[in-house]
Design a protein around this motif. Structure first.
Motif, short mmCIF file in Angstrom:
data_model
loop_
_atom_site.label_atom_id
_atom_site.label_comp_id
_atom_site.label_asym_id
_atom_site.label_seq_id
_atom_site.Cartn_x
_atom_site.Cartn_y
_atom_site.Cartn_z
N ALA A 63 0.83 -1.21 0.00
CA ALA A 63 0.00 0.00 0.00
C ALA A 63 0.86 1.26 0.00
O ALA A 63 0.56 2.23 -0.71
CB ALA A 63 -0.94 0.00 1.20
N ALA A 75 -4.11 1.42 -3.21
CA ALA A 75 -3.56 1.23 -1.87
C ALA A 75 -4.66 0.88 -0.87
O ALA A 75 -4.49 -0.01 -0.03
CB ALA A 75 -2.82 2.50 -1.43
N ALA A 78 -5.56 -2.68 -1.36
CA ALA A 78 -4.54 -3.58 -0.80
C ALA A 78 -4.71 -3.73 0.70
O ALA A 78 -4.50 -4.81 1.26
CB ALA A 78 -3.14 -3.06 -1.12
N LEU A 79 -5.12 -2.66 1.36
CA LEU A 79 -5.31 -2.71 2.81
C LEU A 79 -6.65 -3.30 3.22
O LEU A 79 -6.85 -3.61 4.38
CB LEU A 79 -5.16 -1.30 3.40
N ALA A 94 0.58 3.03 6.44
CA ALA A 94 -0.15 3.08 5.17
C ALA A 94 -1.54 3.69 5.36
O ALA A 94 -1.99 4.50 4.54
CB ALA A 94 -0.24 1.69 4.56
#
Length: 193
Positions: A63, A75, A78-79, A94
């Protein structure tokens, strides 16, 4: 490790060797990011994440690489796989970076805010907004300068919003980052005058 990932060979079953491989990927991605090769860093970390989906630290690094490359939506995605209560330092950084990126202003808005602050230095709301826009663009020095100016003028302005934003910047950079250490010292000097 990357070559084996590309070939579809699983990571080592040996925990120490696996940690060494993951560390090498993270270091290579950090070097790529420092060199401005954000897509390369994200590609490396993305492949590692696919191989090791339960590694929250990899999701955090991935991220951060995406954020550095100007891809906040990717990002955030991704988290999304990381539990909300994760305390992994990289994930925390992040998420803080994502929160700051959400405040990005268009270039003409940024110029307008800068002009507003130059014309009215005591307009803390405009200065605060400018600091957020600068932080979202990655100019944390200028953002910190504006936030520290607000704190110097009025510590309690907007229920301590400038201090909270500065703490978010520290969180995004990492508390042990040299920039954070230096800027926290500046904050302490102002706070304890």
């Amino acid at each position: 490790f990357i070559d084996r990932l590309l070939a579809g060979v699983p990571a080592s079953d040996d925990e120490a060797a696996l940690e060494e491989q993951v560390g090498a990927i993270i270091a290579a991605a950090a070097e790529a990011t420092a060199a401005g090769a954000h897509d390369d860093a994200a590609a490396m970390l993305g492949m590692a994440m696919q191989e090791l989906p339960d590694r929250h630290d990899l999701a955090g690094h991935y991220a951060l690489a995406l954020l550095a490359g100007g891809k906040p939506d990717a990002a955030a995605a991704a988290l999304a796989v990381v539990p909300a209560d994760s305390k992994d330092e990289t994930v925390v950084r992040a998420r803080a970076g994502l929160a700051l990126a959400a405040e990005a202003a268009a270039p003409d808005e940024l110029a307008g805010l800068a002009n507003q602050v130059a014309a009215h230095p005591d307009d803390h709301a405009a200065r605060f907004e400018l600091a957020g826009a600068l932080a979202a663009r990655g100019d944390r020095d200028a953002a910190a300068d504006h936030l520290l100016a607000i704190i110097t003028a009025d510590r309690g302005w907007n229920e301590g919003a400038a201090r909270e934003k500065l703490l978010k910047l520290f969180e995004a950079a990492g508390l042990s980052d040299p920039w954070s250490v230096k800027t926290r010292a500046r904050l302490r000097t102002i706070w304890f005058q």
